[in-house]
Enzyme design. Sequence first.
Site, PDB file in Angstrom:
ATOM      1  N   ASP A 170      33.633  40.596  40.654  1.00 20.59           N
ATOM      2  CA  ASP A 170      34.331  40.781  41.913  1.00 20.59           C
ATOM      3  C   ASP A 170      35.801  41.105  41.644  1.00 20.59           C
ATOM      4  OD1 ASP A 170      31.998  40.094  43.242  1.00 20.59           O
ATOM      5  OD2 ASP A 170      32.555  37.983  43.411  1.00 20.59           O
ATOM      6  N   LYS A 171      36.431  41.748  42.593  1.00 20.62           N
ATOM      7  CA  LYS A 171      37.836  42.145  42.453  1.00 20.62           C
ATOM      8  C   LYS A 171      38.714  40.990  41.974  1.00 20.62           C
ATOM      9  CE  LYS A 171      41.861  43.528  45.192  1.00 20.62           C
ATOM     10  NZ  LYS A 171      42.382  43.862  46.546  1.00 20.62           N
TER      11      LYS A 171
END
Length: 323
Positions: free
Chosen positions: A138-139
Site C-alpha cells: 500500500d502507498k
Amino acid sequence: MSDTVQLSAIVPADCAGQRLDQVLAQLFPDFSRSRLQAWIKAGEVEVDGRTLRPRDKVYGGETVVVAGELETNDAVKAQPLALDLVYEDEAILVLHKPAGLIVHPGAGNPDGTVQNALLHHAPELAVVPRAGIVHRLDKDTSGLMVVAKTLAAHKSLVEQLSARTVRRDYLALINGTLTAGGRVEGAIGRHPRDRKRMAVLSHGGRPAITHYRLVERFRAHTLVRASLETGRTHQIRVHMAYIGHSLVGDPVYGGRLLLPKGASELLRETLRGFRRQALHATRLGLVHPETGEPMEWEVQPPRDLQDLLAVMRSECPADTVEP
C-alpha cells in the site's frame, strides 16, 4: 509498442495426446501458460504450418514455431526517481519502498510511482508484465518488494507466490494489548457498502490467512510480527481490525485514536502526528528464480515508526516477547 519473440521446437514423442498449450508450457518454460495461450489464440503459433486451438492435441514430431508479441509498458513513462535497492542481479531486484510512494500508476496518480522509477532504472523491464512487479505494498506501507527482471524470473516468482512459499513478514504496531500470538482466517473482499474499503466477508471474498506473534507489549499497544500466507488487498490491516486490534494511524480501518492513561504530551503528540498505518514489510524470503538458492533480506522500520516506538519505550516500559 511491442517486441517479437521468435521460438521454435520439435514436439517430443512422449507428448503425444497432450494439449498444445500444455506442450508449449513444457517446451518454453520461460513463459507463463496464460501468455502462451494468448499467442495460440492470436494465431502467433504454428504447428507444421497450421494454427491450432490451445486444447487441440499434438501427436509428437511436429515443428512448433512461435512469433509472439510481447506487450511493452509504453503507457507508463520512465522517470529518474530514487530507488533504495537492497539487492540486484540479472534476474531480480529487491527494493525498500518508503511510505508515501505508490507502486503502480492509477487514477489520479499517472506517474511518480515505483513502476515509473523501475522503467528508468532498468529499461529492459518494459517487456516484463507490470515492469516486473509481482506483489505490491500500500502507498503508506514501507518495506521490501521483489521485482522480476526477466520473463523467466517473473514466471518463477508468480508461481512461488501462488504456492505460498514466499516469506513476507511485517512489523505492525496495533491498538490494544495482546497476551499471545495467533492466526486470523477470514475471506476478504470489497466492503458491501463502502467500495473503497475491504472487509472480512461471510459470503464471497477470497480466502485469506494471517499469522501474528508478539514482539513487544506497551501500556495500550502491541508490536507484532505478522506473516502472510495469502496476499489480499489490505490483508493485515483488515484482519487485525477484524479481531479488534486495528493498526495505529490507519486512516481507513483504525477507528478512534487510542491514548494510554497517563501518557505524556510527547507521546500524545507523537501518536496524533502518526498519520499512516504503522505497518512495515521487514523481511522477505524466496528461492532465486535462476540459481534455486534460498535468499532472505531484512530491513529496519523507517524513522517515523522507530521514533514512535522509542517514545513508547521511554515512558511505557516494554514487555519484550520476541528475542
